[in-house]
Design an enzyme around this catalytic site. Structure first.
Site, PDB file in Angstrom:
ATOM      1  CG  HIS A  10      65.792  55.346  49.889  1.00 58.24           C
ATOM      2  ND1 HIS A  10      65.057  54.186  49.793  1.00 58.24           N
ATOM      3  CD2 HIS A  10      66.117  55.706  48.627  1.00 58.24           C
ATOM      4  CE1 HIS A  10      64.947  53.850  48.517  1.00 58.24           C
ATOM      5  NE2 HIS A  10      65.587  54.754  47.786  1.00 58.24           N
ATOM      6  CG  LEU A  71      75.613  57.500  54.429  1.00 63.06           C
ATOM      7  CD1 LEU A  71      76.246  56.117  54.466  1.00 63.06           C
ATOM      8  CD2 LEU A  71      76.174  58.364  55.550  1.00 63.06           C
ATOM      9  N   GLY A  74      73.753  61.306  45.553  1.00 59.87           N
ATOM     10  CA  GLY A  74      73.240  60.529  44.428  1.00 59.87           C
ATOM     11  C   GLY A  74      72.085  61.230  43.734  1.00 59.87           C
ATOM     12  CG  HIS A  76      67.002  59.295  45.921  1.00 59.26           C
ATOM     13  ND1 HIS A  76      65.953  59.150  45.035  1.00 59.26           N
ATOM     14  CD2 HIS A  76      67.260  58.050  46.380  1.00 59.26           C
ATOM     15  CE1 HIS A  76      65.591  57.891  44.962  1.00 59.26           C
ATOM     16  NE2 HIS A  76      66.377  57.195  45.768  1.00 59.26           N
TER      17      HIS A  76
END
Length: 128
Positions: A10, A71, A74, A76
């Site tokens: 990220h 993890l 989402g 992204h």
């Protein structure tokens, strides 16, 4: 076929995050026989994903595997990264760019979690 790996995080405003990515990059490079292993960040840090792909192209990679170190599935994973990759695939049609699934809930990740729990459990036992 010349193959490069991009470990994608990220990103963070904290420099320590880059240190962790650098260590992971070294570990993967040691454990594999890929031509190039690079790190990239989605936000905040350089190289970002487009810059890392430009490096791969400049180094003559024919295939690039992007490994998102996320993890969960989402925004992204579902939107941002695929949009960037679609743009970059058009820029580098000679390079096969693929993305793996995210890290997710994996048995090996559970093993790491248990190892971390044991570390503090052992410390707690020593302190008493």
């Amino acid at each position: 076929m010349k193959t490069g790996i991009i470990l994608l995080t990220h990103g963070s405003r904290l420099p320590e995050a880059q240190i962790t990515l650098h260590h992971l990059k070294e570990l993967v490079a040691q454990e594999s026989s890929y031509d190039v292993v690079e790190g990239a960040s989605l936000q905040f840090n350089q190289p970002d994903l487009p810059a890392a792909l430009a490096t791969m192209a400049a180094r003559g990679m024919k295939r690039v595997v992007v490994v998102p170190l996320f993890l969960s599935q989402g925004v992204h994973m579902k939107e941002d990264i695929p949009e960037i990759l679609a743009r970059e695939k058009a820029r580098y049609p000679h390079m096969d760019i693929v993305m793996t699934g995210n890290i997710g809930a994996h048995r090996k990740l559970a093993e790491i979690i248990m190892e971390r729990i044991r570390e503090v459990s052992d410390q707690h036992a020593i302190n008493y």
